[in-house]
Design a protein around this motif. Structure first.
Motif, PDB file in Angstrom:
ATOM      1  N   LEU A  29       2.863 105.572 -21.140  1.00 15.74           N
ATOM      2  CA  LEU A  29       2.239 106.519 -22.307  1.00 15.74           C
ATOM      3  C   LEU A  29       0.919 105.983 -22.461  1.00 15.74           C
ATOM      4  O   LEU A  29      -0.282 106.726 -22.545  1.00 15.74           O
ATOM      5  N   ILE A  30       0.496 104.490 -22.490  1.00 16.48           N
ATOM      6  CA  ILE A  30      -0.731 104.017 -22.655  1.00 16.48           C
ATOM      7  C   ILE A  30      -1.727 104.475 -21.399  1.00 16.48           C
ATOM      8  O   ILE A  30      -2.742 104.853 -21.893  1.00 16.48           O
ATOM      9  N   ILE A  31      -1.114 104.134 -20.230  1.00 18.81           N
ATOM     10  CA  ILE A  31      -2.030 104.551 -19.307  1.00 18.81           C
ATOM     11  C   ILE A  31      -2.396 106.004 -19.310  1.00 18.81           C
ATOM     12  O   ILE A  31      -3.522 106.526 -18.771  1.00 18.81           O
ATOM     13  N   SER A  32      -1.346 106.710 -19.354  1.00 16.34           N
ATOM     14  CA  SER A  32      -1.477 108.315 -19.207  1.00 16.34           C
ATOM     15  C   SER A  32      -2.817 108.651 -20.576  1.00 16.34           C
ATOM     16  O   SER A  32      -3.397 109.334 -20.122  1.00 16.34           O
ATOM     17  N   GLU A  33      -2.414 108.302 -21.652  1.00 19.45           N
ATOM     18  CA  GLU A  33      -3.612 108.467 -22.953  1.00 19.45           C
ATOM     19  C   GLU A  33      -4.921 108.043 -22.526  1.00 19.45           C
ATOM     20  O   GLU A  33      -5.945 108.727 -22.624  1.00 19.45           O
ATOM     21  N   LEU A  34      -4.970 106.868 -22.055  1.00 24.19           N
ATOM     22  CA  LEU A  34      -6.224 106.228 -21.876  1.00 24.19           C
ATOM     23  C   LEU A  34      -6.840 106.783 -20.338  1.00 24.19           C
ATOM     24  O   LEU A  34      -8.221 107.040 -20.398  1.00 24.19           O
ATOM     25  N   GLY A  35      -6.038 106.890 -19.680  1.00 15.62           N
ATOM     26  CA  GLY A  35      -6.524 107.431 -18.008  1.00 15.62           C
ATOM     27  C   GLY A  35      -6.918 108.904 -18.325  1.00 15.62           C
ATOM     28  O   GLY A  35      -8.021 109.156 -17.584  1.00 15.62           O
ATOM     29  N   ASP A  36      -6.418 109.687 -19.108  1.00 11.29           N
ATOM     30  CA  ASP A  36      -6.788 111.083 -19.306  1.00 11.29           C
ATOM     31  C   ASP A  36      -8.177 111.237 -19.858  1.00 11.29           C
ATOM     32  O   ASP A  36      -8.734 111.908 -19.759  1.00 11.29           O
ATOM     33  N   GLU A  37      -8.323 110.132 -20.779  1.00 15.15           N
ATOM     34  CA  GLU A  37      -9.783 110.345 -21.414  1.00 15.15           C
ATOM     35  C   GLU A  37     -10.854 109.532 -20.747  1.00 15.15           C
ATOM     36  O   GLU A  37     -11.964 109.696 -21.165  1.00 15.15           O
ATOM     37  N   ILE A  46      -5.652 101.634 -11.447  1.00 10.72           N
ATOM     38  CA  ILE A  46      -4.853 101.739  -9.773  1.00 10.72           C
ATOM     39  C   ILE A  46      -5.542 100.598  -9.187  1.00 10.72           C
ATOM     40  O   ILE A  46      -4.813 100.235  -8.346  1.00 10.72           O
ATOM     41  N   SER A  47      -6.771 100.212  -9.252  1.00 12.28           N
ATOM     42  CA  SER A  47      -7.266  99.116  -8.410  1.00 12.28           C
ATOM     43  C   SER A  47      -6.768  97.885  -8.495  1.00 12.28           C
ATOM     44  O   SER A  47      -6.196  97.311  -7.690  1.00 12.28           O
ATOM     45  N   SER A  48      -6.404  97.615  -9.925  1.00 12.18           N
ATOM     46  CA  SER A  48      -5.606  96.355 -10.243  1.00 12.18           C
ATOM     47  C   SER A  48      -4.143  96.320  -9.789  1.00 12.18           C
ATOM     48  O   SER A  48      -3.774  95.517  -9.014  1.00 12.18           O
ATOM     49  N   THR A  49      -3.606  97.408  -9.894  1.00 13.00           N
ATOM     50  CA  THR A  49      -2.136  97.660  -9.564  1.00 13.00           C
ATOM     51  C   THR A  49      -2.090  97.465  -7.925  1.00 13.00           C
ATOM     52  O   THR A  49      -1.161  96.734  -7.422  1.00 13.00           O
ATOM     53  N   LEU A  50      -3.015  98.401  -7.355  1.00 10.26           N
ATOM     54  CA  LEU A  50      -2.755  98.084  -5.711  1.00 10.26           C
ATOM     55  C   LEU A  50      -3.372  97.025  -5.269  1.00 10.26           C
ATOM     56  O   LEU A  50      -3.119  96.747  -3.800  1.00 10.26           O
ATOM     57  N   SER A  51      -4.133  96.148  -5.848  1.00  8.26           N
ATOM     58  CA  SER A  51      -4.434  94.668  -5.478  1.00  8.26           C
ATOM     59  C   SER A  51      -3.322  93.697  -5.303  1.00  8.26           C
ATOM     60  O   SER A  51      -3.402  92.842  -4.525  1.00  8.26           O
ATOM     61  N   VAL A  52      -2.262  93.900  -5.697  1.00 11.98           N
ATOM     62  CA  VAL A  52      -0.976  93.099  -5.586  1.00 11.98           C
ATOM     63  C   VAL A  52      -0.156  93.354  -4.351  1.00 11.98           C
ATOM     64  O   VAL A  52       0.196  94.562  -4.197  1.00 11.98           O
ATOM     65  N   ASP A  53      -0.494  92.743  -3.442  1.00  6.08           N
ATOM     66  CA  ASP A  53       0.230  92.894  -1.948  1.00  6.08           C
ATOM     67  C   ASP A  53       1.410  93.433  -1.871  1.00  6.08           C
ATOM     68  O   ASP A  53       1.708  94.655  -1.139  1.00  6.08           O
ATOM     69  N   LYS A  54       2.381  92.863  -2.460  1.00  3.57           N
ATOM     70  CA  LYS A  54       3.857  93.537  -2.443  1.00  3.57           C
ATOM     71  C   LYS A  54       3.921  94.696  -3.046  1.00  3.57           C
ATOM     72  O   LYS A  54       4.417  95.840  -2.361  1.00  3.57           O
ATOM     73  N   PHE A  55       3.558  95.039  -4.105  1.00  2.00           N
ATOM     74  CA  PHE A  55       3.399  96.425  -4.733  1.00  2.00           C
ATOM     75  C   PHE A  55       2.851  97.285  -3.796  1.00  2.00           C
ATOM     76  O   PHE A  55       3.363  98.407  -3.580  1.00  2.00           O
ATOM     77  N   ARG A  56       1.604  97.028  -3.468  1.00  2.00           N
ATOM     78  CA  ARG A  56       0.913  98.008  -2.421  1.00  2.00           C
ATOM     79  C   ARG A  56       1.677  98.244  -0.977  1.00  2.00           C
ATOM     80  O   ARG A  56       1.647  99.306  -0.774  1.00  2.00           O
ATOM     81  N   ASP A  57       2.220  97.248  -0.558  1.00  2.00           N
ATOM     82  CA  ASP A  57       2.933  97.363   0.482  1.00  2.00           C
ATOM     83  C   ASP A  57       4.385  98.327   0.388  1.00  2.00           C
ATOM     84  O   ASP A  57       4.623  99.267   1.208  1.00  2.00           O
TER      85      ASP A  57
END
Length: 89
Positions: A29-37, A46-57
């Motif tokens: 919810l928070i990401i959707s609201e903030l990301g839309d605006e 997105i960058s910070s999430t994909l910077s986590v190697d295990k998650f990105r893999d």
């Protein structure tokens, strides 16, 4: 392990799963609201999430199995960019 301890462990795992689901829903919810605006916030998230190697893999594997060609190409670019950053290029 006796049945009482096993039942207690199952309850604890269920409680943790419920709390993780709540955190996930709240975060979505928070990401959707903030990301839309705010596209800058969206990109940083997105960058910070994909910077986590295990998650990105894991996400790359999912995209390769389920994604369309556009998202596959984007993930290739993201993975190459992160490798360049890791190697100091």
């Amino acid at each position: 392990m006796n049945n009482n301890k096993l039942e207690n462990l199952e309850e604890i795992v269920d409680e943790i799963q419920n709390k993780i689901e709540l955190i996930g829903s709240t975060l979505n919810l928070i990401i959707s609201e903030l990301g839309d605006e705010n596209t800058e916030f969206q990109a940083k998230f997105i960058s910070s999430t994909l910077s986590v190697d295990k998650f990105r893999d894991e996400f790359t594997k999912f995209v390769n199995e389920e994604g369309d060609d556009d998202i596959k190409f984007t993930m290739i670019e993201v993975n190459e960019m992160i490798e360049r950053l890791k190697n100091g290029e």
